[in-house]
Write an enzyme that holds these catalytic residues in place. Structure first.
Site, short mmCIF file in Angstrom:
data_model
loop_
_atom_site.label_atom_id
_atom_site.label_comp_id
_atom_site.label_asym_id
_atom_site.label_seq_id
_atom_site.Cartn_x
_atom_site.Cartn_y
_atom_site.Cartn_z
N TRP A 51 -3.34 2.30 -4.18
CA TRP A 51 -2.55 1.33 -5.08
C TRP A 51 -3.00 1.76 -6.57
O TRP A 51 -2.34 1.80 -7.44
CB TRP A 51 -2.98 0.03 -4.79
CG TRP A 51 -2.05 -0.57 -3.36
CD1 TRP A 51 -2.86 -0.80 -2.49
CD2 TRP A 51 -0.89 -0.49 -3.17
NE1 TRP A 51 -1.82 -1.02 -1.38
CE2 TRP A 51 -0.74 -1.06 -1.84
CE3 TRP A 51 0.23 -0.13 -3.87
CZ2 TRP A 51 0.52 -1.01 -1.33
CZ3 TRP A 51 1.39 -0.07 -3.41
CH2 TRP A 51 1.64 -0.48 -2.22
N ASP A 85 -4.73 -5.52 -10.84
CA ASP A 85 -3.60 -5.73 -9.71
C ASP A 85 -4.60 -6.52 -8.65
O ASP A 85 -5.14 -5.91 -7.87
CB ASP A 85 -3.32 -4.22 -9.30
CG ASP A 85 -2.45 -4.60 -7.96
OD1 ASP A 85 -2.07 -5.71 -7.67
OD2 ASP A 85 -1.97 -3.47 -7.33
N LYS A 138 0.71 -11.04 0.34
CA LYS A 138 -0.74 -10.82 0.92
C LYS A 138 -1.53 -12.36 1.06
O LYS A 138 -1.57 -12.69 2.15
CB LYS A 138 -1.69 -10.02 0.17
CG LYS A 138 -1.49 -8.66 0.32
CD LYS A 138 -0.01 -7.85 -0.15
CE LYS A 138 0.21 -6.61 0.22
NZ LYS A 138 -0.02 -5.57 -0.88
C1 LIG Z 1 0.72 -4.43 -1.47
C2 LIG Z 1 -0.14 -4.02 -2.93
C3 LIG Z 1 0.89 -3.52 -3.87
C4 LIG Z 1 2.31 -3.56 -3.56
O1 LIG Z 1 3.07 -4.56 -3.71
P1 LIG Z 1 4.82 -4.85 -3.55
O2 LIG Z 1 4.80 -6.28 -3.94
O3 LIG Z 1 4.97 -4.23 -2.32
O4 LIG Z 1 5.11 -4.17 -4.79
C5 LIG Z 1 0.15 -3.33 -4.95
N1 LIG Z 1 -1.01 -3.22 -5.12
C6 LIG Z 1 -1.78 -3.69 -4.12
C7 LIG Z 1 -3.19 -3.85 -4.59
C8 LIG Z 1 -1.15 -4.13 -3.02
O5 LIG Z 1 -1.93 -4.61 -1.96
#
Ligand SMILES: *Cc1c(COP(=O)(O)O)cnc(C)c1O
Length: 361
Positions: free
Chosen positions: A103, A173, A197
């Site tokens: 990521w 993030d 999540k």
């Molecule tokens: C799932 C995830 C993403 C992507 O998320 P989207 O909402 O599908 O763009 C980005 N960073 C992390 C750490 C993730 O777990």
């Protein structure tokens, strides 16, 4: 609801059953309004009350200081990969990023469209199974911000501390770790997370940003993703993801009813510890991640030499333990055990793992 399974999906992930039941009850008629939440105008007093309560509950849970805005946006965490530099560069040319897995790699790739990206540290030499010590990072004082990924959802690698970024705004993030434990928001410039999540349904993206960083977006930033415009409009510059916002609000209330993030941290740590203990005490299962940076939320593992993974997975599905297949890029298994995964689900997984080892090892 006896037919519900334990869903170990990395995202979209399981939601608390209580939340789904309440949403089902309110589906066609929210609080006597005569309409479902999906049908309410975002400007209606009913939806505004839902939105305000959800924001307040999130602020309470994370103890968000008053000088931070909480935005409820669309576009996912991936959208923020580009929107972070667009909103924060403010005339600067370089940004610092920590590369700890897939990521952060995507975040780096996108930021390169807007700025000179300095990768200040990389976990590559450890196969992304460890986080380079902060003392070795080559950060720079004139970077517009320092970006990192507190939990790498795919590799199961997690920071056990908040990096010190000095005067440079820290951007995180937090998609797969937000709300898993208390965190000191004042250490961050921006926190962002896709909801699917640990917050609610996909389609909602939460951004928590220090107000002093707002107002410098580049002219090319779309208005709907301009932090200033969204903050001024209470995240209703355009139609927000109303249903996701509502479900997130129910999740926030559920978290409060369970004792908030201190209580969740205790439960989450216990769930993760028992799963890692099962893996470590067996000669059959392995997890490659350094012990001091193992994720509480996403636990990857393989069986023996990996040749029985398919069998493990089909048996697990038959036992009501679903979506344990590892990310397509790494294979093996991955158990995502976010807030909504009950401890009983982890216990059931452990029992299945021990049984599978007895009959297959
Ligand atoms: C799932 C995830 C993403 C992507 O998320 P989207 O909402 O599908 O763009 C980005 N960073 C992390 C750490 C993730 O777990």
């Amino acid at each position: 609801m006896s037919s519900r399974v334990y869903n170990f999906s990395a995202g979209p992930a399981a939601l608390p059953e209580e939340v789904l039941s309440q949403a089902a009850e309110e589906m066609t008629n929210w609080h006597g309004s005569g309409a479902g939440v999906m049908e309410l105008s975002h400007r209606s007093k009913e939806f505004v009350s839902i939105a305000e309560q959800a924001e307040q509950d999130l602020r309470d849970l994370l103890q968000v200081p008053d000088d931070y805005a909480v935005l409820f946006l669309q576009g996912g965490a991936s959208g923020q990969f580009g929107l972070i530099p667009m909103n924060l560069l403010d005339g600067k040319s370089s940004v610092d990023y920590v590369h700890t897995g897939q990521w952060s790699k995507k975040a780096i790739g996108e930021a390169q469209n807007y700025a000179q990206v300095n990768v200040v540290a990389s976990g590559e030499s450890s196969g992304f199974n460890a986080i380079p010590a902060q003392s070795e990072w080559t950060t720079s004082a004139d970077a517009a911000y320092l970006h990192y990924t507190p939990n790498e959802t795919i590799g199961g690698v997690e920071f056990s501390y908040v990096p010190d970024s000095g005067d440079v705004p820290l951007v995180a993030d937090m998609s797969s770790t937000i709300l898993s434990r208390p965190v000191d928001i004042s250490k961050f410039g921006v926190i962002y997370a896709g909801a699917q999540k640990n917050i609610g349904p996909s389609g909602l993206t939460v951004v928590i940003v220090r107000k002093s960083l707002i107002g410098n977006a580049s002219a090319a930033t779309p208005d709907a993703f301009n932090y200033q415009k969204q903050m001024d409009a209470g995240s209703m510059f355009n139609t927000p993801p109303t249903y996701g916002w509502y479900i997130a609000g129910l999740v926030f209330q559920w978290l409060k009813s369970r004792g908030g993030l201190t209580a969740m941290a205790e439960i989450n740590k216990r769930k993760a510890d028992k799963l890692y203990n099962t893996i470590d005490s067996s000669a059959y299962y392995t997890n490659p991640v350094d012990r001091d940076c193992r994720s509480w939320m996403n636990v990857p593992f393989i069986c023996g030499d990996g040749s029985r993974d398919a069998e493990f997975l089909s048996g697990a599905t038959a036992a009501g333990l679903h979506t344990l297949k590892g990310h397509r890029s790494v294979g093996g298994m991955r158990a995502s055990i976010y807030n909504a995964m009950p401890e009983a689900g982890v216990d059931a997984l452990i029992q299945y793992m021990e049984e599978f080892e007895r009959t297959n090892a």
